[in-house]
Motif scaffolding. Structure first.
Motif, PDB file in Angstrom:
ATOM      1  N   ARG A   1     -11.792  54.410 -31.089  1.00 31.19           N
ATOM      2  CA  ARG A   1     -12.243  53.089 -31.541  1.00 31.19           C
ATOM      3  C   ARG A   1     -11.567  51.973 -30.752  1.00 31.19           C
TER       4      ARG A   1
ATOM      5  N   TYR B   1     -15.487  40.559 -38.962  1.00 31.90           N
ATOM      6  CA  TYR B   1     -14.172  40.975 -38.452  1.00 31.90           C
ATOM      7  C   TYR B   1     -13.483  39.792 -37.775  1.00 31.90           C
TER       8      TYR B   1
ATOM      9  N   ASP C   1      -5.643  65.781 -40.402  1.00 35.35           N
ATOM     10  CA  ASP C   1      -6.214  64.803 -41.319  1.00 35.35           C
ATOM     11  C   ASP C   1      -5.478  63.463 -41.270  1.00 35.35           C
TER      12      ASP C   1
ATOM     13  N   GLN D   1     -16.896  51.841 -30.495  1.00 35.81           N
ATOM     14  CA  GLN D   1     -16.350  53.179 -30.275  1.00 35.81           C
ATOM     15  C   GLN D   1     -16.970  53.872 -29.069  1.00 35.81           C
TER      16      GLN D   1
ATOM     17  N   PRO E   1      -4.715  59.692 -40.328  1.00 34.22           N
ATOM     18  CA  PRO E   1      -5.535  58.564 -39.878  1.00 34.22           C
ATOM     19  C   PRO E   1      -5.204  58.114 -38.463  1.00 34.22           C
TER      20      PRO E   1
ATOM     21  N   ASN F   1      -6.761  60.962 -33.047  1.00 31.54           N
ATOM     22  CA  ASN F   1      -7.946  60.646 -32.252  1.00 31.54           C
ATOM     23  C   ASN F   1      -8.859  61.851 -32.093  1.00 31.54           C
TER      24      ASN F   1
ATOM     25  N   TYR G   1     -18.887  55.445 -46.730  1.00 36.49           N
ATOM     26  CA  TYR G   1     -18.019  54.571 -45.942  1.00 36.49           C
ATOM     27  C   TYR G   1     -18.365  53.131 -46.297  1.00 36.49           C
TER      28      TYR G   1
ATOM     29  N   THR H   1     -13.077  47.298 -36.886  1.00 39.18           N
ATOM     30  CA  THR H   1     -12.782  48.323 -37.890  1.00 39.18           C
ATOM     31  C   THR H   1     -11.361  48.158 -38.410  1.00 39.18           C
ATOM     32  N   PRO H   2     -11.132  48.508 -39.687  1.00 41.85           N
ATOM     33  CA  PRO H   2      -9.756  48.574 -40.181  1.00 41.85           C
ATOM     34  C   PRO H   2      -9.079  49.907 -39.855  1.00 41.85           C
ATOM     35  N   LYS H   3      -9.831  50.843 -39.259  1.00 40.20           N
ATOM     36  CA  LYS H   3      -9.288  52.161 -38.955  1.00 40.20           C
ATOM     37  C   LYS H   3      -8.420  52.117 -37.695  1.00 40.20           C
ATOM     38  N   HIS H   4      -7.836  53.261 -37.383  1.00 42.56           N
ATOM     39  CA  HIS H   4      -6.936  53.404 -36.248  1.00 42.56           C
ATOM     40  C   HIS H   4      -7.628  53.036 -34.933  1.00 42.56           C
TER      41      HIS H   4
ATOM     42  N   SER I   1     -17.794  50.625 -36.251  1.00 46.93           N
ATOM     43  CA  SER I   1     -16.752  50.246 -35.302  1.00 46.93           C
ATOM     44  C   SER I   1     -17.257  50.326 -33.862  1.00 46.93           C
TER      45      SER I   1
END
Length: 411
Positions: A289, A239, A119, A96, A121, A124, A11, A293-296, A94
């Motif tokens: 999250r 960030y 799978d 979370q 993104p 949750n 990661y 983070t750039p994630k969901h 992140s």
């Protein structure tokens, strides 16, 4: 007993040196290496080395659950209920939290009904399990964990001496409890980007002034919130424009020294900041999250699972079981964790056995003995010990050795 090879996860927040050095591989690695998974999670099971051939631990357990898991097979539907990891954070993870088991079951069913792919993104809930977790530092380990006592948070916000923060400080001062924390956190995490763009620079300017000035009230002595304020500046650099930078001001700032552990139950908001540690958790990959983070990020779902009760510093009690064995007290039925310190040139030490186990080496090379046979486990590798295996003894081969023994929780 058989050698167990961890599954390497890359990661962006991982390290190009820490795991490679631990496992004796060339440095730097080609990609940031974040985690080594030792377990039977379907997303990335470890590999059991049997007679020179590698098999997925998941396949080994499915082939003969009674032999491999013993009583655990009946208690946990034929599954290994924990996942053991080595985690190496070069940059912050992140912000979370993890759901309770009831929340996980409802969320998993809801997303299945909505047709969200496992799978995806945007997913949750990737399983129906909760995810209590324990991390033990192998080196100095930095983290944000749980909401700080509101009275101290009010003191921090006022110490920054930012006019734009005063209404928020007053809001929490008027209701210094979990309800006040919920209101303030929800307000900040849901700020429109235009409002956030105006507030954050003011907060960061206040952080810089705080670090550069003296504490007049304490005759210039060290200020109370140095670590918290520095962390806010570091998070803002990593960030920029993220509401999680504000949310971090509400959390306990924790430093773990080697051997110290941190336990997080369902609903505890947290972010690991840096360091290398051994982590054990219920066998789940459910993460909600809230930023950094750039994630969901799903703020409404995060708010459903968060526990806003102020949390005392959740460093776990370590019980000395004698003979170099230390047990971490964590209230989770899925796992228990022991650390075993092996002196150079010492006699073999009998390992506690409570059923199926994963024995992970984090220092030196350790030799495991069982029924006249032995297995050498180098640093960064592990051994799978089935429920059918008998007594196991461990001895450091060259210099001192260190093991972490992961097993199912005890009554």
């Amino acid at each position: 007993m058989h050698e167990l090879v961890g599954a390497l996860r890359s990661y962006a927040w991982g390290s190009r040196t820490a795991l490679a050095q631990l496992c004796g591989r060339p440095v730097p690695s080609a990609h940031p290496e974040a985690e080594l998974w030792f377990g039977a999670h379907p997303a990335d099971p470890a590999r059991v080395r049997i007679d020179g051939h590698d098999r997925s631990l998941l396949e080994v357990l499915e082939a003969d659950p009674e032999r491999e898991l013993g009583r655990v097979a009946g208690e946990f539907d034929g599954r290994l209920p924990f996942l053991l990891k080595i985690l190496a954070a070069e940059e912050p993870l992140s912000l979370q939290a993890h759901p309770s088991i009831e929340q996980a079951r409802v969320g998993y069913a809801r997303e299945n009904h909505a047709g969200v792919a496992l799978d995806s993104p945007m997913r949750n809930y990737r399983d129906e399990n909760h995810k209590p977790e324990l991390v033990v530092a192998l080196e100095r380990f930095e983290a944000l964990a749980g909401f700080r006592e509101p009275v101290r948070t009010v003191r921090l916000l006022r110490a920054l001496d930012i006019p734009e923060l005063m209404p928020y400080a007053d809001l929490l001062a008027a209701q210094p409890d979990s309800a006040g924390l919920r209101t303030l956190f929800t307000t900040w995490i849901a700020l429109p980007q235009s409002a956030l763009a105006k507030l954050l620079p003011k907060v960061l300017d206040g952080c810089v002034r705080y670090l550069s000035g003296r504490d007049a009230e304490n005759n210039g002595t060290r200020k109370e919130f140095i670590a918290e304020v520095r962390t806010s500046l570091e998070l803002a650099e990593a960030y920029p424009g993220d509401a999680g930078v504000l949310a971090a001001l509400l959390l306990n700032r924790i430093t773990l020294e080697p051997g110290e552990g941190l336990f997080l139950a369902a609903g505890n908001l947290h972010a690991y900041l840096s360091g290398v540690g051994v982590e054990i958790m219920a066998n789940s990959d459910n993460v909600l999250r809230g930023g950094l983070t750039p994630k969901h990020v799903d703020v409404p779902e995060l708010l459903r699972v968060l526990d806003f009760e102020p949390l005392d510093l959740p460093v776990v009690e370590v019980h000395d079981d004698g003979n170099g064995v230390y047990r971490y007290r964590a209230p989770a039925p899925e796992f228990t964790l022991r650390r075993v310190e092996l002196a150079a040139g010492g006699d073999p030490v009998k390992l506690p056995r409570t059923g199926p186990e994963i024995v992970l080496c984090t220092l030196g090379t350790v030799r495991l003995f069982q029924r006249g046979e032995h297995l050498d486990v180098p640093c960064g590798y592990a051994a799978w010990i089935s429920a059918a295996d008998g007594e196991i003894r461990a001895q450091a081969v060259h210099g001192a050795g260190q093991l972490f023994c992961a097993a199912v929780g005890e009554d």
